[in-house]
Write a protein that holds these residues in place. Structure first.
Motif, PDB file in Angstrom:
ATOM      1  N   GLY A  81       0.636  -1.210  -0.362  1.00  0.00           N
ATOM      2  CA  GLY A  81      -0.181   0.132  -0.078  1.00  0.00           C
ATOM      3  C   GLY A  81       1.109   1.814  -0.232  1.00  0.00           C
ATOM      4  O   GLY A  81       0.646   2.085  -0.793  1.00  0.00           O
ATOM      5  N   MET A  82       1.577   1.202   0.806  1.00  0.00           N
ATOM      6  CA  MET A  82       2.387   2.722   1.040  1.00  0.00           C
ATOM      7  C   MET A  82       3.912   2.715  -0.675  1.00  0.00           C
ATOM      8  O   MET A  82       3.763   3.876  -0.928  1.00  0.00           O
ATOM      9  N   GLY A 122       2.522   1.952  -3.905  1.00  0.00           N
ATOM     10  CA  GLY A 122       1.522   1.735  -4.336  1.00  0.00           C
ATOM     11  C   GLY A 122       1.557   2.776  -4.515  1.00  0.00           C
ATOM     12  O   GLY A 122       1.317   4.080  -5.495  1.00  0.00           O
ATOM     13  N   LEU A 123       1.027   3.992  -2.976  1.00  0.00           N
ATOM     14  CA  LEU A 123       0.109   5.183  -2.919  1.00  0.00           C
ATOM     15  C   LEU A 123       1.879   6.100  -3.399  1.00  0.00           C
ATOM     16  O   LEU A 123       1.339   7.164  -3.620  1.00  0.00           O
ATOM     17  N   LEU A 138       1.500   6.241  -7.436  1.00  0.00           N
ATOM     18  CA  LEU A 138       0.714   7.109  -8.387  1.00  0.00           C
ATOM     19  C   LEU A 138       0.822   8.668  -7.365  1.00  0.00           C
ATOM     20  O   LEU A 138       0.910   9.215  -8.046  1.00  0.00           O
ATOM     21  N   ILE A 139       1.267   9.291  -6.323  1.00  0.00           N
ATOM     22  CA  ILE A 139       1.943  10.483  -6.597  1.00  0.00           C
ATOM     23  C   ILE A 139       3.666  10.973  -7.173  1.00  0.00           C
ATOM     24  O   ILE A 139       2.878  12.123  -8.037  1.00  0.00           O
ATOM     25  N   GLY A 154       6.970  11.397  -4.024  1.00  0.00           N
ATOM     26  CA  GLY A 154       6.525   9.842  -3.809  1.00  0.00           C
ATOM     27  C   GLY A 154       7.880   8.740  -3.507  1.00  0.00           C
ATOM     28  O   GLY A 154       7.711   7.513  -3.492  1.00  0.00           O
ATOM     29  N   LEU A 198       7.961   7.826   0.004  1.00  0.00           N
ATOM     30  CA  LEU A 198       6.974   7.307   0.084  1.00  0.00           C
ATOM     31  C   LEU A 198       6.973   5.980   0.068  1.00  0.00           C
ATOM     32  O   LEU A 198       6.775   5.096   0.549  1.00  0.00           O
TER      33      LEU A 198
END
Length: 146
Positions: free
Chosen positions: A58-59, A61-62, A65-66, A75, A78
């Motif tokens: 999740g981290m 993937g986020l 995305l960012i 991004g 993260l």
């Protein structure tokens, strides 16, 4: 049939034979990595049993995305933080499910080095780097022309 010798195994015909304690040249299966059991009880639904892997994915993937939304530094930081989280989870918890890929030591070193590398590269990214390493410019002076 009773096998008396602790290091003997039956051959294809069922006769006991002496074998070596060395690992075979070709393996037919793999052992589960240490800590590769479920992270939650077997009664829990599948996503809850793999929460460490889902947290890291999740981290990351986020972060991807960012980064795709043109906020590169946040991004990639993260993404690096996700890998560092994986190293901490692997160090702290005895059982982490699919987050365990290799031995505990190898996983911690791999996740940690990749996480630190990505974070440092994100902090040194141009323009306006947040982290400047003074000797890096001198080291790359002869290889990079401006």
């Amino acid at each position: 049939m009773q096998v008396v010798d602790p290091v003997s195994a039956p051959d294809p015909q069922g006769r006991p034979r002496r074998t070596t304690r060395r690992f075979p040249l070709f393996t037919r299966d793999t052992a589960r990595p240490e800590g590769g059991g479920r992270a939650a009880s077997g009664d829990a639904p599948a996503p809850a049993r793999q929460w460490p892997m889902l947290t890291v994915l999740g981290m990351v993937g986020l972060g991807l995305l960012i980064t795709a939304l043109d906020v590169f530094r946040i991004g990639t930081l993260l993404i690096g933080a996700g890998l560092l989280t994986a190293a901490v989870i692997r160090f702290v918890l005895p059982s982490v499910g699919m987050l365990a890929v290799r031995s505990r030591f190898t996983d911690i070193v791999t996740y940690g080095l990749l996480g630190v590398s990505i974070v440092l590269l994100a902090l040194m990214a141009q323009p306006n780097p947040l982290l400047e390493i003074p000797f890096l410019k001198d080291t790359l002076h002869f290889t990079v022309d401006q």
